[in-house]
Design a protein around this motif. Structure first.
Motif, mmCIF file in Angstrom:
data_model
loop_
_atom_site.group_PDB
_atom_site.id
_atom_site.type_symbol
_atom_site.label_atom_id
_atom_site.label_comp_id
_atom_site.label_asym_id
_atom_site.label_seq_id
_atom_site.Cartn_x
_atom_site.Cartn_y
_atom_site.Cartn_z
ATOM 1 N N LYS A 241 0.834 -1.213 0.000
ATOM 2 C CA LYS A 241 0.000 0.000 0.000
ATOM 3 C C LYS A 241 0.863 1.256 0.000
ATOM 4 N N GLU A 247 -2.115 -1.953 -7.412
ATOM 5 C CA GLU A 247 -2.626 -2.311 -8.736
ATOM 6 C C GLU A 247 -1.724 -3.330 -9.438
ATOM 7 N N LYS A 250 -0.636 -8.275 -6.230
ATOM 8 C CA LYS A 250 -1.794 -8.798 -5.507
ATOM 9 C C LYS A 250 -1.310 -9.516 -4.240
ATOM 10 N N LEU A 264 -9.111 -5.577 2.701
ATOM 11 C CA LEU A 264 -9.865 -6.430 1.784
ATOM 12 C C LEU A 264 -10.958 -5.600 1.105
ATOM 13 N N GLU A 265 -11.647 -4.782 1.882
ATOM 14 C CA GLU A 265 -12.673 -3.889 1.330
ATOM 15 C C GLU A 265 -12.071 -2.923 0.314
ATOM 16 N N ALA A 266 -10.845 -2.459 0.611
ATOM 17 C CA ALA A 266 -10.189 -1.470 -0.255
ATOM 18 C C ALA A 266 -9.561 -2.100 -1.493
ATOM 19 N N GLY A 267 -9.569 -3.427 -1.572
ATOM 20 C CA GLY A 267 -9.029 -4.098 -2.748
ATOM 21 C C GLY A 267 -7.540 -4.378 -2.689
ATOM 22 N N GLN A 270 -6.761 -9.598 -1.977
ATOM 23 C CA GLN A 270 -7.687 -10.250 -2.905
ATOM 24 C C GLN A 270 -8.479 -11.349 -2.197
ATOM 25 N N THR A 309 -13.480 -13.398 0.364
ATOM 26 C CA THR A 309 -13.089 -12.443 -0.670
ATOM 27 C C THR A 309 -14.019 -11.242 -0.592
ATOM 28 N N LYS A 310 -13.713 -10.238 -1.380
ATOM 29 C CA LYS A 310 -14.577 -9.053 -1.402
ATOM 30 C C LYS A 310 -15.985 -9.408 -1.869
ATOM 31 N N ASP A 311 -16.101 -10.449 -2.685
ATOM 32 C CA ASP A 311 -17.401 -10.848 -3.224
ATOM 33 C C ASP A 311 -18.314 -11.477 -2.174
#
Length: 329
Positions: A241, A247, A250, A264-267, A270, A309-311
């Protein structure tokens, strides 16, 4: 006079019968106050900044309250302090508790000390990690090989053909590190040959940060980093970070601190394989009490894990797992 004497004898027998009945009722298991077993828990570390161990100890405390256990927790500030933990084990044995619950920091360096516990008649339950001798009455832990495999399988989906992988591991020689790395490689399959480097952090956020920086400078083609516990995963994620590499690089990891959930929320993460440390702590007390009362127990009790995961992180069940400081069974 004879009838009066007979009545007195009958009355005396009735009184003795009532006393005997009350005595019997009070001594039956259902009416006796349950013995408060003395149990000492020795985690790898007593560190308030680490959500995994804080949650595990919270579960153990609830278990001790529910099951009328006199629980004492003793531990060091660092998971890497094997000598300190050995000393804690020796000092705890002198207190002669009914049982010890230990999360060994080393797979091979404290087996002899733990064996002394069982030789002296105290019960031993291992939690989170194991040693190289089969000396515990029961083990309560995550199936670390399978959890590592799950993480490796996720990491594999993030790779391109020629991308490299970095593993940021925790304590060299700890059974959790050994089993998770073995599982990660199994999950990666043929991609395991793309592991460029593995570094050990001694379960230190700061060391994980600097080792990650160094690894990325040394191996510019690393595109996926795998952190094997909370310290390693969080430290590595902070480095990614701060360098603005989220980007390009990962990261996946173990455990579910508040900081990990936010990242995790912020991406940045993964995915994270979360253990169930609250359950682990509670179940360790439950297993130990069963052993002390002569009840059968499992040799290995898997406290569970889940890939988040974020999903799927906002699903109701997963929210309960991510924020475990509530009563759980």
């Amino acid at each position: 006079m004879i009838n009066k004497a007979k009545k007195n004898i009958v009355f005396i027998f009735i009184i003795f019968g009532v006393i005997f009945l009350l005595f019997f009722i009070l001594l039956t298991p259902k009416n006796r106050e349950k013995k408060a077993y003395k149990i000492i828990l020795i985690p790898k570390t007593v560190d308030e900044t680490n959500d995994f161990w804080s949650s595990l100890m919270a579960g153990a405390k609830l278990g001790s309250k529910d099951l009328n256990v006199d629980l004492k927790i003793i531990g060091e500030k660092s998971e890497e302090n094997v000598k300190g933990q050995i000393k804690d084990i020796e000092e705890s044995a002198k207190r002669k508790p009914d049982a010890l619950i230990v999360a060994p920091s080393s797979y091979s360096k404290m087996s002899g000390n733990l064996e002394t516990i069982t030789d002296k008649g105290m019960k031993l339950v291992l939690i989170d990690s194991v040693v190289d001798k089969d000396i515990a009455e029961s083990i309560v832990a995550t199936n670390n090989f399978m959890a590592g495999k799950k993480l490796g399988e996720l990491a594999k989906t993030l790779l391109n053909h020629d991308d490299e992988i970095g593993i940021v591991a925790h304590v060299m020689g700890a059974s959790t590190a050994i089993e998770r790395e073995r599982g990660i490689k199994e999950g990666l399959g043929k991609y395991k040959d793309q592991i460029a480097d593995t570094v050990f952090t001694g379960s230190s956020y700061d060391r994980a940060y600097t080792r990650t920086e160094e690894m990325l400078k040394k191996h510019s083609n690393i595109k996926v980093i795998i952190g094997t516990n909370e310290y390693s995963a969080v430290g590595a994620a902070r480095a990614i970070k701060d360098q603005g590499l989220a980007e390009k690089v990962k990261i996946v990891g173990f455990d579910n601190s508040i900081e990990e959930i936010q990242m995790l929320e912020a991406g940045i993460f993964q995915g994270i394989v979360i253990q169930k440390p609250f359950n682990m702590g509670y179940l360790s007390i439950q297993q130990t009490v069963k052993i002390l009362e002569g009840e059968p127990v499992e040799d290995f009790l898997d406290s569970g894990y889940k890939m988040i995961t974020k999903d799927n992180m906002y699903e109701e069940e997963n929210q309960r797992l991510l924020y475990p400081f509530t009563r759980q069974q």
